[in-house]
Design a protein around this motif. Structure first.
Motif, PDB file in Angstrom:
ATOM      1  N   VAL A  89       0.835  -1.208   0.000  1.00 60.02           N
ATOM      2  CA  VAL A  89       0.000   0.000   0.000  1.00 60.02           C
ATOM      3  C   VAL A  89       0.868   1.255   0.000  1.00 60.02           C
ATOM      4  O   VAL A  89       0.633   2.180  -0.777  1.00 60.02           O
ATOM      5  CB  VAL A  89      -0.988  -0.002   1.190  1.00 60.02           C
ATOM      6  CG1 VAL A  89      -1.705   1.330   1.306  1.00 60.02           C
ATOM      7  CG2 VAL A  89      -1.993  -1.132   1.028  1.00 60.02           C
ATOM      8  N   ALA A  90       1.878   1.304   0.842  1.00 57.82           N
ATOM      9  CA  ALA A  90       2.711   2.505   0.942  1.00 57.82           C
ATOM     10  C   ALA A  90       3.488   2.793  -0.341  1.00 57.82           C
ATOM     11  O   ALA A  90       3.411   3.909  -0.869  1.00 57.82           O
ATOM     12  CB  ALA A  90       3.649   2.407   2.134  1.00 57.82           C
ATOM     13  N   SER A 136       4.256   6.520  -4.820  1.00 54.61           N
ATOM     14  CA  SER A 136       4.894   6.761  -6.111  1.00 54.61           C
ATOM     15  C   SER A 136       3.966   7.524  -7.045  1.00 54.61           C
ATOM     16  O   SER A 136       2.940   7.009  -7.475  1.00 54.61           O
ATOM     17  CB  SER A 136       5.297   5.433  -6.756  1.00 54.61           C
ATOM     18  OG  SER A 136       5.843   5.671  -8.030  1.00 54.61           O
ATOM     19  N   GLN A 137       4.344   8.742  -7.342  1.00 53.73           N
ATOM     20  CA  GLN A 137       3.552   9.532  -8.283  1.00 53.73           C
ATOM     21  C   GLN A 137       3.755   9.040  -9.708  1.00 53.73           C
ATOM     22  O   GLN A 137       2.939   9.273 -10.582  1.00 53.73           O
ATOM     23  CB  GLN A 137       3.927  10.999  -8.191  1.00 53.73           C
ATOM     24  CG  GLN A 137       3.527  11.639  -6.894  1.00 53.73           C
ATOM     25  CD  GLN A 137       3.886  13.114  -6.837  1.00 53.73           C
ATOM     26  OE1 GLN A 137       4.615  13.618  -7.681  1.00 53.73           O
ATOM     27  NE2 GLN A 137       3.374  13.802  -5.851  1.00 53.73           N
ATOM     28  N   ASP A 138       4.883   8.357  -9.923  1.00 50.57           N
ATOM     29  CA  ASP A 138       5.184   7.850 -11.261  1.00 50.57           C
ATOM     30  C   ASP A 138       4.543   6.500 -11.538  1.00 50.57           C
ATOM     31  O   ASP A 138       4.526   6.050 -12.671  1.00 50.57           O
ATOM     32  CB  ASP A 138       6.705   7.731 -11.447  1.00 50.57           C
ATOM     33  CG  ASP A 138       7.390   9.080 -11.326  1.00 50.57           C
ATOM     34  OD1 ASP A 138       6.747  10.097 -11.647  1.00 50.57           O
ATOM     35  OD2 ASP A 138       8.556   9.111 -10.898  1.00 50.57           O
ATOM     36  N   ALA A 139       4.042   5.853 -10.466  1.00 49.91           N
ATOM     37  CA  ALA A 139       3.433   4.536 -10.644  1.00 49.91           C
ATOM     38  C   ALA A 139       2.175   4.665 -11.497  1.00 49.91           C
ATOM     39  O   ALA A 139       1.393   5.592 -11.317  1.00 49.91           O
ATOM     40  CB  ALA A 139       3.083   3.918  -9.298  1.00 49.91           C
ATOM     41  N   VAL A 162       0.050   8.436   0.268  1.00 48.45           N
ATOM     42  CA  VAL A 162      -0.152   7.128   0.897  1.00 48.45           C
ATOM     43  C   VAL A 162      -1.452   7.133   1.694  1.00 48.45           C
ATOM     44  O   VAL A 162      -2.219   6.177   1.650  1.00 48.45           O
ATOM     45  CB  VAL A 162       1.049   6.757   1.801  1.00 48.45           C
ATOM     46  CG1 VAL A 162       0.773   5.489   2.592  1.00 48.45           C
ATOM     47  CG2 VAL A 162       2.309   6.593   0.968  1.00 48.45           C
ATOM     48  N   ARG A 163      -1.720   8.217   2.414  1.00 47.92           N
ATOM     49  CA  ARG A 163      -2.975   8.323   3.175  1.00 47.92           C
ATOM     50  C   ARG A 163      -4.183   8.182   2.266  1.00 47.92           C
ATOM     51  O   ARG A 163      -5.124   7.449   2.555  1.00 47.92           O
ATOM     52  CB  ARG A 163      -3.072   9.682   3.868  1.00 47.92           C
ATOM     53  CG  ARG A 163      -2.215   9.857   5.046  1.00 47.92           C
ATOM     54  CD  ARG A 163      -2.606  11.158   5.683  1.00 47.92           C
ATOM     55  NE  ARG A 163      -1.529  11.714   6.462  1.00 47.92           N
ATOM     56  CZ  ARG A 163      -1.590  12.875   7.071  1.00 47.92           C
ATOM     57  NH1 ARG A 163      -2.668  13.620   6.979  1.00 47.92           N
ATOM     58  NH2 ARG A 163      -0.581  13.315   7.767  1.00 47.92           N
ATOM     59  N   ILE A 164      -4.151   8.921   1.166  1.00 54.29           N
ATOM     60  CA  ILE A 164      -5.285   8.900   0.244  1.00 54.29           C
ATOM     61  C   ILE A 164      -5.470   7.514  -0.355  1.00 54.29           C
ATOM     62  O   ILE A 164      -6.585   6.993  -0.427  1.00 54.29           O
ATOM     63  CB  ILE A 164      -5.112   9.969  -0.853  1.00 54.29           C
ATOM     64  CG1 ILE A 164      -5.213  11.359  -0.238  1.00 54.29           C
ATOM     65  CG2 ILE A 164      -6.138   9.783  -1.963  1.00 54.29           C
ATOM     66  CD1 ILE A 164      -4.813  12.477  -1.175  1.00 54.29           C
ATOM     67  N   PHE A 165      -4.359   6.895  -0.751  1.00 55.64           N
ATOM     68  CA  PHE A 165      -4.465   5.565  -1.347  1.00 55.64           C
ATOM     69  C   PHE A 165      -4.946   4.541  -0.323  1.00 55.64           C
ATOM     70  O   PHE A 165      -5.745   3.656  -0.649  1.00 55.64           O
ATOM     71  CB  PHE A 165      -3.138   5.132  -1.965  1.00 55.64           C
ATOM     72  CG  PHE A 165      -3.214   3.799  -2.636  1.00 55.64           C
ATOM     73  CD1 PHE A 165      -4.086   3.585  -3.691  1.00 55.64           C
ATOM     74  CD2 PHE A 165      -2.431   2.741  -2.209  1.00 55.64           C
ATOM     75  CE1 PHE A 165      -4.179   2.353  -4.313  1.00 55.64           C
ATOM     76  CE2 PHE A 165      -2.516   1.503  -2.813  1.00 55.64           C
ATOM     77  CZ  PHE A 165      -3.387   1.302  -3.868  1.00 55.64           C
ATOM     78  N   ALA A 166      -4.492   4.664   0.917  1.00 61.22           N
ATOM     79  CA  ALA A 166      -4.956   3.751   1.964  1.00 61.22           C
ATOM     80  C   ALA A 166      -6.468   3.892   2.171  1.00 61.22           C
ATOM     81  O   ALA A 166      -7.175   2.895   2.356  1.00 61.22           O
ATOM     82  CB  ALA A 166      -4.211   4.014   3.268  1.00 61.22           C
TER      83      ALA A 166
END
Length: 113
Positions: free
Chosen positions: A19-20, A25-28, A71-75
């Motif tokens: 998750v992290a 990664s902004q490039d992911a 990471v917070r937003i994606f989590a």
């Protein structure tokens, strides 16, 4: 091979650890994030132990305390996907989510660099 909960827990640790880096990664590519999120939901489909599913929920929510806003937003997106797919099984974990939502509201503004 049968997926026992002890094996699923080993897989869960690896997936939650993704998750992290996926969120940071902004490039992911977006598809990489979608794969991590979909894998977490698929793991929830396979789990037969409610305690393990609640642990998965809690471990994903732990990433909402990251210093990295992405990471917070994606989590949160992963947690939402888990709750959308398995909300009826996770009702007992609502108190965990309430605690984390209060933290998110007091954590300060989201600033994306």
């Amino acid at each position: 091979m049968f997926w026992r909960d002890d094996r699923l827990q080993q897989v869960m640790l690896v997936l939650v650890a993704l998750v992290a880096p996926a969120g940071a990664s902004q490039d992911a590519p977006l598809s990489g994030r979608e794969i991590v999120s979909a894998s977490l939901v698929a793991l929830g489909d396979t789990v037969t132990d409610g305690g393990l599913l609640r642990r998965l929920n809690l471990d994903v929510l732990m990433h909402t305390r990251s210093d990295d806003t992405l990471v917070r937003i994606f989590a949160l997106q992963c947690a939402r996907a888990l709750w959308t797919a398995h909300g009826s099984k996770l009702v007992g974990a609502w108190a965990q989510c309430d605690e984390y939502s209060k933290y998110m509201l007091t954590a300060g503004p989201f600033v994306i660099n």
